[in-house]
Design a protein around this motif. Structure first.
Motif, short mmCIF file in Angstrom:
data_model
loop_
_atom_site.label_atom_id
_atom_site.label_comp_id
_atom_site.label_asym_id
_atom_site.label_seq_id
_atom_site.Cartn_x
_atom_site.Cartn_y
_atom_site.Cartn_z
N LEU A 1 0.81 -1.15 0.06
CA LEU A 1 0.01 0.29 -0.12
C LEU A 1 0.75 1.20 0.28
O LEU A 1 0.73 2.05 -0.67
N SER A 2 1.84 1.11 0.99
CA SER A 2 2.79 2.67 0.88
C SER A 2 3.53 2.48 -0.63
O SER A 2 3.58 3.68 -1.12
N GLY A 3 4.13 1.39 -1.07
CA GLY A 3 4.65 1.61 -2.29
C GLY A 3 3.59 2.18 -3.53
O GLY A 3 4.10 3.03 -4.23
N LEU A 4 2.51 1.45 -3.67
CA LEU A 4 1.46 1.97 -4.55
C LEU A 4 1.22 3.55 -4.40
O LEU A 4 0.90 4.01 -5.42
N THR A 5 0.83 4.07 -3.13
CA THR A 5 0.38 5.47 -3.10
C THR A 5 1.35 6.12 -2.51
O THR A 5 1.37 7.47 -2.50
N GLN A 6 2.91 5.79 -2.50
CA GLN A 6 4.18 6.77 -2.11
C GLN A 6 3.75 7.41 -0.94
O GLN A 6 4.06 8.59 -0.73
N VAL A 7 3.01 6.65 0.06
CA VAL A 7 2.86 7.37 1.47
C VAL A 7 3.68 6.45 2.16
O VAL A 7 3.58 5.19 2.37
N ILE B 1 1.00 6.16 7.28
CA ILE B 1 -0.14 5.42 7.04
C ILE B 1 -0.53 4.90 8.53
O ILE B 1 -1.73 4.90 8.66
N LYS B 2 0.23 4.66 9.22
CA LYS B 2 0.11 4.20 10.86
C LYS B 2 -0.87 5.25 11.35
O LYS B 2 -1.61 4.94 12.10
N PHE B 3 0.10 6.52 11.22
CA PHE B 3 -0.41 7.54 11.87
C PHE B 3 -1.90 7.87 11.45
O PHE B 3 -2.97 8.02 12.14
N TYR B 4 -2.38 7.93 9.99
CA TYR B 4 -3.68 8.00 9.64
C TYR B 4 -4.76 7.11 10.12
O TYR B 4 -5.49 7.34 10.39
N LEU B 5 -4.25 5.67 10.38
CA LEU B 5 -5.02 4.72 10.87
C LEU B 5 -5.50 4.82 12.29
O LEU B 5 -6.54 5.10 12.72
N ARG B 6 -4.40 5.47 13.16
CA ARG B 6 -4.79 5.86 14.54
C ARG B 6 -5.79 7.17 14.61
O ARG B 6 -6.40 7.20 15.64
N ARG C 1 -8.66 6.25 -0.68
CA ARG C 1 -8.59 7.22 0.72
C ARG C 1 -7.50 7.93 0.98
O ARG C 1 -7.10 9.18 1.26
N LEU C 2 -6.25 7.14 0.88
CA LEU C 2 -4.99 7.78 1.09
C LEU C 2 -4.57 8.80 0.06
O LEU C 2 -4.28 9.86 0.55
N ARG C 3 -5.32 8.54 -1.13
CA ARG C 3 -5.01 9.84 -2.32
C ARG C 3 -5.74 11.14 -1.88
O ARG C 3 -5.31 12.13 -2.14
N VAL C 4 -7.06 10.77 -1.40
CA VAL C 4 -8.04 11.77 -0.87
C VAL C 4 -7.04 12.53 0.31
O VAL C 4 -7.27 13.71 0.12
N VAL C 5 -6.75 12.06 1.03
CA VAL C 5 -6.45 12.54 2.39
C VAL C 5 -4.87 13.13 1.94
O VAL C 5 -4.77 14.53 2.54
N ARG C 6 -4.22 12.72 1.31
CA ARG C 6 -3.03 13.52 0.87
C ARG C 6 -3.45 14.63 0.05
O ARG C 6 -2.68 15.79 0.18
N ALA C 7 -3.98 14.62 -0.77
CA ALA C 7 -4.56 15.77 -1.77
C ALA C 7 -5.10 16.70 -0.64
O ALA C 7 -4.70 17.91 -0.97
N LEU C 8 -6.01 16.66 0.19
CA LEU C 8 -6.52 17.38 0.88
C LEU C 8 -5.44 18.30 2.02
O LEU C 8 -5.52 19.42 2.23
N VAL C 9 -4.68 17.40 2.33
CA VAL C 9 -3.65 18.03 3.37
C VAL C 9 -2.37 18.62 2.51
O VAL C 9 -2.03 19.75 2.85
N ASP C 10 -1.86 18.04 1.47
CA ASP C 10 -0.88 18.66 0.84
C ASP C 10 -1.00 19.41 -0.03
O ASP C 10 -0.32 20.74 -0.08
N ARG C 11 -2.34 19.61 -0.95
CA ARG C 11 -2.65 20.63 -1.75
C ARG C 11 -3.70 21.69 -1.38
O ARG C 11 -4.01 22.71 -1.66
N GLY C 12 -4.56 20.86 -0.74
CA GLY C 12 -5.72 21.61 0.10
C GLY C 12 -5.38 22.52 1.37
O GLY C 12 -6.08 23.57 1.48
#
Length: 211
Positions: free
Chosen positions: A13-19, A24-29, A53-64
């Motif tokens: 999951l980390s490799g595919l999303t580059q997160v 990822i563990k932090f986002y889960l918690r 979901r990871l792509r949505v979160v990264r977009a909202l945090v990094d770009r939004g």
């Protein structure tokens, strides 16, 4: 590489999303990412919904530019979310802070002006609408800075906003499922603000170059 029927381990999951795995563990918690499917005592598998979901979160945090707390409220964990949920939460998230007394009177005047201009097109919003209040505060700031917009510019702001909102809603509805539709609208609203700012600057650049 995509998600196979058996799902992905966290490393995949980390490799595919580059997160990174720690992120990822932090986002889960934090509840930004829903738990995976347990396949063993210490084994979890993640599917396409986790990738999205990871792509949505990264977009909202990094770009939004949203905070982790705001994103957590907007996307939640694994519970269902609807388009009205998204719009209501965004409204609360972006509501203006307390206004200094010297600005309040000017803001009230502009709030009335916003209602008047909307009424010309047969539109109306609630008195406690957070977006209208925020717009009125910005307009009050422009006036106090000596650059109050005239009615033509205010109408342009409101009609442009309505046109963009309608287009975003149409595109979001094309996603089909309620949750995916809501997520797409959420990303469009938050990142669309950034896109509009860039498009506006581009418009001024083109005006200057062609003027």
């Amino acid at each position: 590489m995509g998600v196979t029927g058996g799902g992905l381990r966290m490393a995949g999951l980390s490799g595919l999303t580059q997160v990174s795995i720690p992120t990822i563990k932090f986002y889960l918690r934090a509840g930004l990412l829903h738990p995976g499917r347990r396949t063993g005592p210490k084994q979890m598998r993640y599917d396409e919904s986790h990738v999205r979901r990871l792509r949505v979160v990264r977009a909202l945090v990094d770009r939004g530019g949203l905070s982790i707390a705001a994103v957590a409220e907007l996307v939640g964990g694994s519970g269902d979310v609807s388009v009205p949920d998204v719009l209501t939460t965004i409204s609360r998230t972006t509501a203006p802070e307390a206004t200094p007394p010297d600005v309040g009177e000017v803001r009230a005047k502009w709030r009335d002006r916003v209602d008047e201009v909307l009424a010309r097109d047969g539109r109306k919003v609630a008195d406690d609408n957070a977006a209208a209040t925020e717009l009125a505060e910005v307009l009050a700031g422009l006036e106090l800075a000596g650059h109050a917009p005239d009615d033509a510019l205010l109408e342009t702001y409101l009609r442009a906003g309505a046109a963009v909102a309608a287009a975003e809603a149409d595109q979001a509805r094309g996603a089909g499922a309620t949750r995916e539709c809501a997520e797409r609208l959420l990303v469009s609203v938050v990142l669309g603000t950034v896109a509009l700012a860039a498009a506006r600057r581009l418009g001024h650049d083109l005006t200057g170059e062609n003027g």
